[in-house]
Design an enzyme around this catalytic site. Sequence first.
Site, PDB file in Angstrom:
ATOM      1  N   SER A  97       0.820  -1.104   0.066  1.00 13.18           N
ATOM      2  CA  SER A  97       0.025  -0.081  -0.013  1.00 13.18           C
ATOM      3  C   SER A  97       0.834   1.377   0.152  1.00 13.18           C
ATOM      4  CB  SER A  97      -0.892   0.123   1.233  1.00 13.18           C
ATOM      5  OG  SER A  97      -1.949   0.772   1.054  1.00 13.18           O
ATOM      6  N   LYS A 120       4.614   2.468  -2.156  1.00 15.25           N
ATOM      7  CA  LYS A 120       5.090   3.593  -2.701  1.00 15.25           C
ATOM      8  C   LYS A 120       6.360   3.980  -2.310  1.00 15.25           C
ATOM      9  CE  LYS A 120       0.143   5.266  -2.249  1.00 15.25           C
ATOM     10  NZ  LYS A 120      -0.618   4.611  -3.087  1.00 15.25           N
ATOM     11  N   TRP A 148      -9.641   0.498  -6.265  1.00  9.91           N
ATOM     12  CA  TRP A 148      -9.239   1.760  -5.884  1.00  9.91           C
ATOM     13  C   TRP A 148      -7.771   1.994  -6.392  1.00  9.91           C
ATOM     14  CZ3 TRP A 148     -11.094   6.189  -4.989  1.00  9.91           C
ATOM     15  CH2 TRP A 148     -10.647   7.256  -4.063  1.00  9.91           C
ATOM     16  N   HIS A 165      -7.483  -5.602  -0.503  1.00 10.85           N
ATOM     17  CA  HIS A 165      -6.425  -4.828  -0.465  1.00 10.85           C
ATOM     18  C   HIS A 165      -5.480  -5.200   0.749  1.00 10.85           C
ATOM     19  CE1 HIS A 165      -3.861  -1.058  -0.905  1.00 10.85           C
ATOM     20  NE2 HIS A 165      -4.028  -1.144   0.460  1.00 10.85           N
TER      21      HIS A 165
END
Length: 428
Positions: free
Chosen positions: A266, A270, A357, A407
């Site tokens: 998640s 990044k 998403w 997720h």
Amino acid sequence: MHKLSTIKAAIHTVLGVMMSLNVFAQKIPVNYDESKMPSFTLPDPLVLPNGKPIKSKDVWEKAGRPAVLKLFAENVYGVNPFSGAVKIASEVKTVNENALNGKAISKQITLRFPEISPTLTLDILLYLPKNVKQAPVFVSLNFTGNHTATHEKDVFVTEKWVNSGFDKTFVNNRATDASRGIAERRWPMEAIVARGYAVATAYYGDLEADHNEGWKTGLRSVLTPEQREKWSAIGVWAWSMSRMVDYLIKNESLIDGQKVIALGHSRIGKATLWAAAEDPRFAMVISNDSGEGGAALSRRWIGETVEHLNTQFPHWFCANYKKYNKAVAELPVDSHELLGLMAPRPLYVASATEDIWADPKGEFLGAVEAEKVYQLYKKTGLGTNTMPMPNSPVGKTIGYHIREGKHDILLYDWQQYMNFADKHFEIK
């Protein structure tokens, strides 16, 4: 019933998440319809700023890569103000020779940065497999404190600020003993050490708490206002991962310093991509559901957008990133170039079917487009531009899978990452 065709159920799940984030109240448009996707043109990673094409790895390494890295630093993740070596003082606080029911050695190590701040600390939880002379190591941050990754009672409960929304065991943004092991599903430690891998994790909030004013008690508090605006929370989290590598390579003889794997899920996915872009010591890179601002193409209008990120989480990225909230086509870079910065190192990108998403297709396409850079090294990236069915990993030097479910990062994901590492590190 759980294949990609179940997109409607996934969208309902995502809509619920968005409602909780108050996205609708901000009136930021959201799209999940591929037919409504505006046309876009991706920046070419193999063209220099002066317009000349890049046709060799030498030109890429001397001119192309530094130019792309600079664009990401100035426009997305921020400029790291701490250049050069960082002085670290380390203290091994505990050693357990019979951790994980006798299957591993565990250590808890505190890192301090005396030339930067007298108070900042980064606490590492390290699991080492027994009977492995030099183990490859996964380096990854966690969301809720080291103690939540395991039920082992000797692991310290973090005293730092935590997001109370993550779990009901957190009280007034503080962890409690009741939160031990709440994230264990994401950290299958016994399965990892059984495969001969070590794991080093630290709480991502140690050096910057994940809220808009988290910088006030973190690493960015020592910076000038201008430096702080030019950097970001994600930059701090990436910096944390590199400091973990500093310690592991210098101090842990049971770690193979040539086989350090950056892994993140998640928002930490990044940060992981940015850490590995800045730090070539990460020999392998894994992005799990990193989505917008990570592996997913920003120019695709699906799910989360640059505007959503900068509105919900203004501290994550540098101030310049906000210029592109409503002008993503003007962003001088996109995720395929970020993924290309990993070349020629093995890279794995993963998605989940219900994580609309994060735009799984955008994550896959980012990996597809990154292959152009890998080809400079005569390496095959994914080797396909056809998105695979769920639970069907594909790829060569770049790997990809989309897992059934939400997720998250689960045992299935870790198994694929270890399989991938086994292949590239030639572990039998």
